[in-house]
Design a protein around this motif. Structure first.
Motif, PDB file in Angstrom:
ATOM      1  N   GLU A  12       0.930  -1.230  -0.057  1.00  0.00           N
ATOM      2  CA  GLU A  12       0.032  -0.212   0.035  1.00  0.00           C
ATOM      3  C   GLU A  12       0.976   1.212   0.211  1.00  0.00           C
ATOM      4  O   GLU A  12       0.632   2.385  -0.538  1.00  0.00           O
ATOM      5  N   ASN A  13       2.150   1.378   0.623  1.00  0.00           N
ATOM      6  CA  ASN A  13       2.825   2.402   0.850  1.00  0.00           C
ATOM      7  C   ASN A  13       3.571   2.506  -0.373  1.00  0.00           C
ATOM      8  O   ASN A  13       3.936   3.765  -0.955  1.00  0.00           O
ATOM      9  N   MET A  14       3.929   1.605  -1.283  1.00  0.00           N
ATOM     10  CA  MET A  14       4.545   1.421  -2.467  1.00  0.00           C
ATOM     11  C   MET A  14       3.598   2.090  -3.380  1.00  0.00           C
ATOM     12  O   MET A  14       4.136   2.853  -4.267  1.00  0.00           O
ATOM     13  N   VAL A  15       2.584   1.821  -3.474  1.00  0.00           N
ATOM     14  CA  VAL A  15       1.340   2.315  -4.502  1.00  0.00           C
ATOM     15  C   VAL A  15       1.318   3.768  -4.260  1.00  0.00           C
ATOM     16  O   VAL A  15       1.357   4.650  -5.148  1.00  0.00           O
ATOM     17  N   GLY A  16       1.145   4.181  -2.839  1.00  0.00           N
ATOM     18  CA  GLY A  16       1.050   5.562  -2.580  1.00  0.00           C
ATOM     19  C   GLY A  16       2.134   6.521  -2.891  1.00  0.00           C
ATOM     20  O   GLY A  16       2.127   7.603  -3.481  1.00  0.00           O
ATOM     21  N   LEU A  17       3.362   5.754  -3.003  1.00  0.00           N
ATOM     22  CA  LEU A  17       4.674   6.514  -2.988  1.00  0.00           C
ATOM     23  C   LEU A  17       4.564   6.657  -4.563  1.00  0.00           C
ATOM     24  O   LEU A  17       4.839   7.916  -5.205  1.00  0.00           O
ATOM     25  N   GLY A  18       4.096   5.740  -5.578  1.00  0.00           N
ATOM     26  CA  GLY A  18       4.258   5.908  -6.757  1.00  0.00           C
ATOM     27  C   GLY A  18       3.100   6.976  -7.531  1.00  0.00           C
ATOM     28  O   GLY A  18       3.402   7.651  -8.294  1.00  0.00           O
ATOM     29  N   LYS A  19       1.982   6.748  -6.610  1.00  0.00           N
ATOM     30  CA  LYS A  19       1.057   7.709  -7.108  1.00  0.00           C
ATOM     31  C   LYS A  19       1.473   9.132  -6.892  1.00  0.00           C
ATOM     32  O   LYS A  19       1.211  10.230  -7.533  1.00  0.00           O
ATOM     33  N   ALA A  20       2.292   9.280  -5.738  1.00  0.00           N
ATOM     34  CA  ALA A  20       2.890  10.690  -5.473  1.00  0.00           C
ATOM     35  C   ALA A  20       3.665  11.203  -6.510  1.00  0.00           C
ATOM     36  O   ALA A  20       3.740  12.507  -6.685  1.00  0.00           O
ATOM     37  N   TYR A  21       4.364  10.464  -6.989  1.00  0.00           N
ATOM     38  CA  TYR A  21       5.259  10.811  -8.107  1.00  0.00           C
ATOM     39  C   TYR A  21       4.460  10.700  -9.569  1.00  0.00           C
ATOM     40  O   TYR A  21       5.137  11.021 -10.778  1.00  0.00           O
ATOM     41  N   SER A  22       3.381  10.555  -9.637  1.00  0.00           N
ATOM     42  CA  SER A  22       2.402  10.474 -10.702  1.00  0.00           C
ATOM     43  C   SER A  22       2.967   9.273 -11.778  1.00  0.00           C
ATOM     44  O   SER A  22       3.014   9.617 -13.046  1.00  0.00           O
ATOM     45  N   LEU A  23       3.135   8.310 -11.138  1.00  0.00           N
ATOM     46  CA  LEU A  23       3.642   7.091 -11.800  1.00  0.00           C
ATOM     47  C   LEU A  23       2.532   6.089 -12.082  1.00  0.00           C
ATOM     48  O   LEU A  23       1.796   5.874 -10.965  1.00  0.00           O
ATOM     49  N   THR A  24       2.431   5.143 -13.250  1.00  0.00           N
ATOM     50  CA  THR A  24       1.571   3.971 -13.134  1.00  0.00           C
ATOM     51  C   THR A  24       2.304   2.918 -12.296  1.00  0.00           C
ATOM     52  O   THR A  24       3.426   2.678 -12.183  1.00  0.00           O
ATOM     53  N   ILE A  25       1.493   2.029 -11.663  1.00  0.00           N
ATOM     54  CA  ILE A  25       1.830   1.132 -10.893  1.00  0.00           C
ATOM     55  C   ILE A  25       1.383  -0.124 -11.325  1.00  0.00           C
ATOM     56  O   ILE A  25       0.267  -0.380 -11.451  1.00  0.00           O
ATOM     57  N   THR A  26       2.582  -0.968 -11.478  1.00  0.00           N
ATOM     58  CA  THR A  26       2.233  -2.333 -11.921  1.00  0.00           C
ATOM     59  C   THR A  26       2.626  -3.338 -10.781  1.00  0.00           C
ATOM     60  O   THR A  26       3.803  -3.243 -10.385  1.00  0.00           O
ATOM     61  N   ALA A  27       1.959  -4.393 -10.421  1.00  0.00           N
ATOM     62  CA  ALA A  27       2.382  -5.335  -9.510  1.00  0.00           C
ATOM     63  C   ALA A  27       2.746  -6.746 -10.339  1.00  0.00           C
ATOM     64  O   ALA A  27       1.687  -7.131 -11.060  1.00  0.00           O
ATOM     65  N   GLU A  28       3.896  -7.322 -10.223  1.00  0.00           N
ATOM     66  CA  GLU A  28       4.320  -8.206 -10.764  1.00  0.00           C
ATOM     67  C   GLU A  28       4.007  -9.561  -9.689  1.00  0.00           C
ATOM     68  O   GLU A  28       3.915  -9.391  -8.499  1.00  0.00           O
ATOM     69  N   GLY A  29       4.067 -10.925 -10.339  1.00  0.00           N
ATOM     70  CA  GLY A  29       3.848 -12.028  -9.445  1.00  0.00           C
ATOM     71  C   GLY A  29       2.341 -12.279  -9.085  1.00  0.00           C
ATOM     72  O   GLY A  29       2.170 -12.990  -8.105  1.00  0.00           O
ATOM     73  N   VAL A  30       1.252 -11.950  -9.746  1.00  0.00           N
ATOM     74  CA  VAL A  30       0.051 -12.348  -9.248  1.00  0.00           C
ATOM     75  C   VAL A  30      -0.281 -13.545  -9.784  1.00  0.00           C
ATOM     76  O   VAL A  30      -0.374 -13.639 -10.912  1.00  0.00           O
ATOM     77  N   GLU A  31      -0.581 -14.535  -8.551  1.00  0.00           N
ATOM     78  CA  GLU A  31      -0.986 -15.874  -9.123  1.00  0.00           C
ATOM     79  C   GLU A  31      -2.160 -16.404  -8.540  1.00  0.00           C
ATOM     80  O   GLU A  31      -2.603 -17.485  -8.641  1.00  0.00           O
ATOM     81  N   THR A  32      -3.103 -15.550  -7.850  1.00  0.00           N
ATOM     82  CA  THR A  32      -4.307 -15.964  -7.078  1.00  0.00           C
ATOM     83  C   THR A  32      -5.373 -14.744  -7.378  1.00  0.00           C
ATOM     84  O   THR A  32      -4.827 -13.654  -7.531  1.00  0.00           O
ATOM     85  N   ALA A  33      -6.550 -15.241  -7.501  1.00  0.00           N
ATOM     86  CA  ALA A  33      -7.656 -14.406  -7.534  1.00  0.00           C
ATOM     87  C   ALA A  33      -7.548 -13.544  -6.410  1.00  0.00           C
ATOM     88  O   ALA A  33      -8.028 -12.155  -6.578  1.00  0.00           O
ATOM     89  N   ARG A  34      -7.399 -13.785  -5.157  1.00  0.00           N
ATOM     90  CA  ARG A  34      -7.335 -13.118  -3.986  1.00  0.00           C
ATOM     91  C   ARG A  34      -6.397 -11.906  -4.188  1.00  0.00           C
ATOM     92  O   ARG A  34      -6.616 -10.884  -3.693  1.00  0.00           O
ATOM     93  N   GLN A  35      -5.160 -12.465  -4.314  1.00  0.00           N
ATOM     94  CA  GLN A  35      -3.967 -11.392  -4.626  1.00  0.00           C
ATOM     95  C   GLN A  35      -4.727 -10.172  -5.829  1.00  0.00           C
ATOM     96  O   GLN A  35      -4.519  -8.950  -5.401  1.00  0.00           O
ATOM     97  N   MET A  36      -5.122 -10.716  -6.831  1.00  0.00           N
ATOM     98  CA  MET A  36      -5.999  -9.749  -7.822  1.00  0.00           C
ATOM     99  C   MET A  36      -6.663  -8.656  -7.098  1.00  0.00           C
ATOM    100  O   MET A  36      -6.704  -7.551  -7.332  1.00  0.00           O
ATOM    101  N   GLU A  37      -7.723  -9.273  -6.334  1.00  0.00           N
ATOM    102  CA  GLU A  37      -8.674  -8.613  -5.655  1.00  0.00           C
ATOM    103  C   GLU A  37      -8.155  -7.524  -4.776  1.00  0.00           C
ATOM    104  O   GLU A  37      -8.576  -6.462  -4.711  1.00  0.00           O
ATOM    105  N   LEU A  38      -7.154  -7.875  -3.893  1.00  0.00           N
ATOM    106  CA  LEU A  38      -6.475  -7.199  -3.042  1.00  0.00           C
ATOM    107  C   LEU A  38      -5.659  -5.660  -3.804  1.00  0.00           C
ATOM    108  O   LEU A  38      -6.006  -4.736  -3.255  1.00  0.00           O
TER     109      LEU A  38
END
Length: 830
Positions: free
Chosen positions: A770-796
């Motif tokens: 969550e902090n990483m996403v906030g940091l990227g948003k603060a710098y107006s950067l697009t955020i990509t999450a790598e290693g998504v392997e479950t539907a639960r991870q995708m939902e979170l």
């Protein structure tokens, strides 16, 4: 003379005719340029009118969705004003089915198809051109009825009117036709200063070819003929000048013949002077045969009687100081010259004395070559004449070459040749295992920055101090030689044990680790040592040096600033590494590499919008090798640039051909950003493949910003200027400062999968992401999450407002065909 004058005037007449012809050609070329501009202006005007009438929400409602004649004709929205104001003889609206729905011909409402009115079928080609131009207004020239017609076409669209709902799968076409009649052509020519512009047959002069969709039409006009006016004024003047010149030349020739007769009188006087010159020529020949540096004459006792003016410049003495002095006093060597010269008096042959020593006026020992020849001087006296050539530089150069053949110029240490001779001599003797001979190959660590930061003079000073420390450590127990650069060889004689050699290595490293004084400051370097022993490892110089080099390579890879003894398995590992390097080079050239494509899911649009190109090596023996198995080797051997170019070209070409509008991301090594030629290589890949630059993304790890950040920033800004995007790969695993997010031109970050895996079970991992996403948003950067392997991870991650997701749950790396089948339309449709 007359022939030269004739040729000159002939050249003048020819040049005048050429200039006149050139003026006419340039006038015609200017007219052609004006015609090009006239046609271009007319086409641009038509495209403007088309855009104004076709890109209109009301036109879309009243001409495409329905046909409203009241709106089009009676309200004059598309009526006779186009003919009265702009001279468009034909105005057509073609429906999506290809039929003419509305037409205004010569300012009158008439229902007639465009094919029947033009007398040819050009509608299909116009619609094809419109499709290629995305429906934007275009114009073309065609032949209709033997005359040129300017045809413009555009899709009828709502333009910027958002109140109108557009249908994307069907388009109506608006067509304007302007027939260029002879009257229109003449008026168009008058506007641009071209007289009597009209249609012409192919045999007419001053032709202008108008390329059209139905063939080529020829135009002609009346030339200004500036060359004819030039000939009218200059040709008579040139003829008068030619007549005057020939008359003057005739008079001059008569005068020259008269003077030639008077010159014959001087011949007798010249013959008298030849006898006086004969004596001086004989002396000149004698001197010319022996002249080198300074010349002298001496009497029969070899005492100087004359010395040339070059003598003071070479020796530093005044010539007068040595007149009357014997030659043997000038020379330091005790040479009995007179007896030797007596043997040559009868033959008159010169005597050559090589490398005679003498002392200059500055008391420096110098060398010269003397040439002596017995001659007859004035008044019939016998004597000697000769030359002296200073060869001091030659003698010193030979001594210097002899020294340099055995010693290093900078450090004074023995060089490679003397080291090889010493090593061969020691190995030819008797060697004992309990007193081995050790060959230590030394390479200085962190020496290159000294040269780069402080200059080569400082680097030379450090090398000189290093050689002194080596000699102090060895203490007459062997020889230290410099191979070149920062590489040294130390040969240790009669070492009592392996522990003694280790103690010497420890002492060497300790000495090299001490600071070196440079420009009032201190610098620190290190040393890596490779040790080979004789006779334990080898008993010949070549193998010992090679084994010491292998051990040195092992020491540098083990962390530097240490020593390693050669072991038998080291050679096999080096051979395996070199074989791997050769196979990788061959793999790039023989197309053994493949790309796997992993999709990236965009959360907002709920679809795959990008793919990442991942390289795989299909090895003949080892199967599929992943990047971490050969990328480090490519970085070490310098093959990374060739490998990156292959990936860039292949990824861009495949994306342009098969992946429709998907963005493609390519991983580049951190070492690539030290190369200032990288922007040019990326631009070349984009130009050759035709991929738009905004579809290319470059992924780079945080470590790229730690090595020479100034050069990295310069390279990234040059690439960013091309329109390419940058993403930070494996974000959170490097050591870069967060300030680099602001300094470097990044467009997005990709959170490393190590932070995503524990997301389901760890609140701490959830908070970090969550902090990483906030940091990227603060710098107006697009955020990509790598290693998504479950539907639960995708939902979170969707709840945490990640912009994009990537991982096996979204899609594994796949061949290009599967990506195209899953996310793109077929290549034929594209």
């Amino acid at each position: 003379m007359l022939a030269l004058l004739g040729l000159s005037f002939f050249a003048g007449f020819t040049a005048l005719l050429c200039v006149a012809d050139d003026l006419n050609d340039k006038a015609d070329q200017h007219s052609v340029l004006l015609l090009d501009k006239a046609f271009a202006s007319r086409e641009e005007s038509m495209r403007f009118h088309l855009s104004d009438n076709a890109e209109w929400g009301e036109a879309y409602d009243n001409l495409h969705l329905t046909l409203n004649l009241d709106w089009a004709w009676r309200n004059q929205n598309l009526g006779e004003s186009l003919f009265q104001t702009f001279g468009y003889e034909g105005v057509f609206v073609i429906g999506p089915d290809g039929r003419t729905r509305y037409s205004v011909l010569n300012g009158r409402l008439q229902r007639q198809s465009i094919e029947a009115w033009l007398g040819q079928d050009s509608l299909k080609r116009l619609t094809d051109l419109l499709r290629q131009n995305d429906g934007n207004a275009l114009s073309r020239l065609l032949v209709a009825g033997g005359q040129v017609a300017l045809v413009g076409a555009a899709w009828i669209t709502p333009g910027g009117d958002r109140s109108v709902d557009s249908v994307e799968d069907a388009h109506s076409v608006m067509i304007f036709i302007d027939r260029l009649t002879p009257a229109k052509l003449e008026n168009m020519g008058d506007e641009y200063g071209i007289k009597k512009l009209t249609y012409a047959a192919s045999q007419d002069i001053h032709l202008y070819r108008v390329p059209t969709m139905g063939g080529t039409v020829m135009l002609k006009w009346q030339s200004d003929n500036p060359g004819g006016a030039l000939l009218t004024w200059l040709l008579p003047l040139l003829v008068l000048m030619m007549c005057g010149t020939f008359f003057t030349a005739f008079m001059l020739m008569r005068n020259a013949l008269r003077k030639a007769r008077h010159s014959d009188v001087s011949t007798f006087l010249l013959e008298q002077s030849q006898q006086a010159l004969t004596a001086s020529e004989q002396r000149f020949r004698d001197v010319a045969e022996t002249i080198t540096d300074w010349i002298w004459e001496a009497d029969a006792q070899l005492c100087f009687t004359w010395i040339s003016g070059r003598f003071p410049a070479v020796t530093g003495y005044h010539s007068q100081a040595w007149l009357g002095q014997p030659l043997h006093r000038f020379l330091l060597d005790d040479i009995d010259l007179l007896p030797r010269l007596a043997q040559h008096d009868e033959t008159g042959e010169p005597v050559i004395l090589s490398r005679c020593r003498y002392r200059s006026a500055q008391q420096h020992i110098r060398f010269c070559n003397l040439t002596l020849r017995p001659v007859m001087l004035a008044h019939g006296k016998r004597g000697y004449r000769g030359t002296a050539t200073d060869v001091t530089l030659e003698v010193e150069a030979e001594a210097r070459v002899k020294y340099l053949s055995q010693f290093d110029e900078l450090t004074g240490l023995p060089n490679r040749a003397q080291m090889n001779a010493c090593l061969a001599g020691k190995l030819n003797g008797t060697l004992h295992g309990d007193c081995p001979l050790a060959v230590i190959m030394i390479d200085l660590d962190k020496f290159k920055p000294v040269n780069d930061l402080y200059g080569h003079a400082a680097g030379d000073s450090v090398l000189h101090d290093v050689s002194a420390r080596f000699n102090a450590c060895l203490n007459e127990a062997g020889m230290t030689a410099r191979l070149g650069g920062d590489e040294f060889i130390m040969i240790v004689f009669d070492a009592n044990s392996r522990e003694e050699i280790e103690e010497l290595c420890r002492r060497i490293i300790a000495q090299i680790n001490l600071p070196f004084a440079i420009n009032g400051g201190e610098v620190f370097i290190g040393a890596s040592l490779g040790v080979a022993l004789a006779p334990e490892d080898a008993d010949n110089p070549g193998d010992l040096l090679r084994y010491a080099d292998i051990a040195l390579y092992k020491a540098k890879n083990a962390g530097r600033n240490n020593w390693v003894f050669f072991q038998r398995d080291m050679g096999e590992k080096i051979v395996q590494r070199r074989e791997m390097e050769r196979e990788l080079r061959e793999a790039i050239q023989t197309d053994q590499l493949r790309l796997a494509w992993q999709p990236r899911y965009d959360v907002r649009s709920a679809r795959v919008t990008a793919v990442e190109a991942l390289v795989r090596w299909h090895h003949a023996q080892h199967g599929i090798l992943m990047p971490d198995q050969f990328i480090p080797l490519a970085e070490e051997t310098g093959l990374i640039s060739v490998l990156s170019d292959w990936v860039l070209h292949r990824a861009c070409a495949d994306a342009r051909r098969d992946l429709r509008d998907l963005a493609v991301s390519v991983n580049l090594s951190a070492v690539e950003f030290r190369d200032k030629g990288l922007p040019k290589r990326i631009r070349t890949a984009l130009e050759l493949t035709g991929l738009p630059s905004h579809r290319l993304e470059i992924e780079v790890t945080e470590n790229a910003m730690l090595q020479d950040p100034d050069t990295t920033l310069e390279v990234m800004l040059a690439i960013k200027a091309l329109g390419v995007k940058f993403l930070i790969d494996d974000f959170g695993t490097g050591y870069a400062s967060l300030s680099y997010l602001h300094t470097f031109p990044f467009d997005g970050i990709k959170i490393d999968k190590s932070f995503i895996f524990p997301l389901n079970d760890s609140s701490q991992a959830h908070q970090i992401v969550e902090n990483m996403v906030g940091l990227g948003k603060a710098y107006s950067l697009t955020i990509t999450a790598e290693g998504v392997e479950t539907a639960r991870q995708m939902e979170l991650l969707q709840k945490l407002e990640c912009d994009a997701l990537q991982g096996y749950y979204i899609g594994k790396p796949q061949p290009l065909e599967e990506i195209v089948a899953a996310y793109c339309i077929s290549s034929e449709a594209v």
